[in-house]
Design an enzyme around this catalytic site. Structure first.
Site, PDB file in Angstrom:
ATOM      1  N   HIS A 163      -5.759  -4.729   4.841  1.00 51.72           N
ATOM      2  CA  HIS A 163      -4.587  -4.324   4.062  1.00 51.72           C
ATOM      3  C   HIS A 163      -3.744  -3.376   4.902  1.00 51.72           C
ATOM      4  O   HIS A 163      -4.246  -2.372   5.408  1.00 51.72           O
ATOM      5  CB  HIS A 163      -5.045  -3.630   2.775  1.00 51.72           C
ATOM      6  CG  HIS A 163      -3.986  -3.478   1.748  1.00 51.72           C
ATOM      7  ND1 HIS A 163      -4.104  -3.960   0.461  1.00 51.72           N
ATOM      8  CD2 HIS A 163      -2.759  -2.888   1.799  1.00 51.72           C
ATOM      9  CE1 HIS A 163      -3.013  -3.678  -0.225  1.00 51.72           C
ATOM     10  NE2 HIS A 163      -2.181  -3.018   0.565  1.00 51.72           N
ATOM     11  N   HIS A 165      -1.788  -0.569   6.524  1.00 49.27           N
ATOM     12  CA  HIS A 165      -1.753   0.871   6.296  1.00 49.27           C
ATOM     13  C   HIS A 165      -1.553   1.574   7.627  1.00 49.27           C
ATOM     14  O   HIS A 165      -1.791   1.015   8.695  1.00 49.27           O
ATOM     15  CB  HIS A 165      -3.049   1.355   5.651  1.00 49.27           C
ATOM     16  CG  HIS A 165      -4.267   1.185   6.525  1.00 49.27           C
ATOM     17  ND1 HIS A 165      -4.879  -0.033   6.720  1.00 49.27           N
ATOM     18  CD2 HIS A 165      -4.956   2.078   7.278  1.00 49.27           C
ATOM     19  CE1 HIS A 165      -5.911   0.109   7.541  1.00 49.27           C
ATOM     20  NE2 HIS A 165      -5.986   1.382   7.897  1.00 49.27           N
TER      21      HIS A 165
END
Length: 331
Positions: A163, A165
């Site tokens: 994810h 980030h």
């Protein structure tokens, strides 16, 4: 408790962080980890992270640590440094002090699998806004001298979660690479009466390593790169701190970021990379000899014995050829 240790020969600092839970056998894992479970950075998984320190875009009526956010900042669950008092200690040749600091994760999007190159300008602007707010808050703390913001994308670049980030680490010291930049540019300014970075912008703007530009920013290939396609993004006007004229620079910064990553992604889809933000130390007055900038470092070649032994990097691609190739690509 983590701790900083200083090598007595090179002066290099290391962070020893046993709280991260590594054992020697952990480093034998395959480079790519394809296991997928419940993603701790996705909406609905807020209970899997420490309580947030910032959330942007969530409706005002929604409670903290609930879905509905667009950018979310949380303490790193396995931090390299932890908040605390700074205690120094010397044992003969060896110097160390407590590993006090702040380590946070900036979750850039609620959409799992959405990479930066697919962000809209408004989505990217929220990420930079989160950087701004955290820099301002950490500057008020008084214990920290520097905040490094960085992104690892892809397992080969050190990312443990897929994810998208980025991260920040607030430090009680100025990192050695930043210290070298500050010192060399200060000396250049004293000897030549002008800013080294301003000179660099003028040189690269019309040179063979230029990739693209807009009215406020220039992107160019590094003259002496550490990796093929290493790219720097730098303000054209003299700005020593990322927060200087932040609002008026934001639209142009998003524009050039998306152009650069669009070009890189067009030639190497799924490119693993790191980027770092180098800016003035916290609490600095405007520095006449320094420019804040982003350094984008793709992870395309291995760092091996020669690099570790010399600090020099072997790069099998001319930056000038790479820049010419990228200039012709429309993202």
């Amino acid at each position: 408790m983590p701790e900083f240790r200083r090598d007595p020969v090179s002066g290099r600092w290391a962070i020893i962080a046993p709280e991260r839970g590594k054992r020697p056998t952990d480093f034998l894992l395959p480079e790519e980890n394809t296991k997928e479970g419940r993603c701790p950075l996705c909406p609905g998984s807020e209970d899997l992270t420490p309580p947030e320190v910032l959330a942007l875009g969530r409706p005002e009526e929604a409670p903290p640590n609930s879905p509905g956010w667009k950018v979310r900042v949380v303490p790193n669950k396995y931090p390299a440094l932890i908040p605390g008092e700074i205690e120094k200690e010397t044992e003969g040749l060896y110097e160390r002090f407590s590993g006090a600091g702040v380590h946070e994760v900036i979750v850039e999007t609620p959409e799992h699998g959405k990479s930066l190159v697919r962000f809209s300008p408004n989505e990217l602007a929220l990420v930079f806004e989160a950087y701004r707010l955290r820099l301002e808050e950490l500057a008020r703390d008084g214990r920290w001298r520097y905040v490094l913001i960085f992104k690892n994308r892809g397992a080969r670049a050190g990312a443990s979660l897929s994810h998208d980030h980025s991260q920040l680490v607030a430090l009680p010291l100025i990192p050695e690479l930043v210290k070298i930049e500050l010192e060399r540019s200060r000396i250049y300014h004293e000897r030549n009466g002008e800013c080294l970075f301003c000179k660099l912008v003028k040189s690269e703007q019309n040179g063979p390593r230029r990739i693209c530009e807009n009215e406020r920013f220039l992107a160019f290939m590094a003259y002496a790169p550490r990796q093929p396609l290493e790219t720097w993004i730098m303000p054209k006007k003299h700005r020593s701190d990322f927060l200087d004229h932040f609002d008026e620079n934001l639209e142009a910064l998003c524009d050039i970021f998306l152009k650069v990553f669009g070009k890189l992604e067009a030639i190497l889809p799924g490119l693993p990379y790191n980027f770092v933000l180098h800016t003035a130390p916290l609490g600095s007055a405007p520095l006449p000899y320094y420019h804040w900038h982003f350094e984008i470092i793709p992870c395309l070649t291995r760092v091996a014995g020669f690099e570790w032994g010399t600090g020099a990097y072997i790069v099998p691609l001319l930056p000038e050829e790479a820049a010419a190739f990228l200039r012709d690509i429309s993202p």
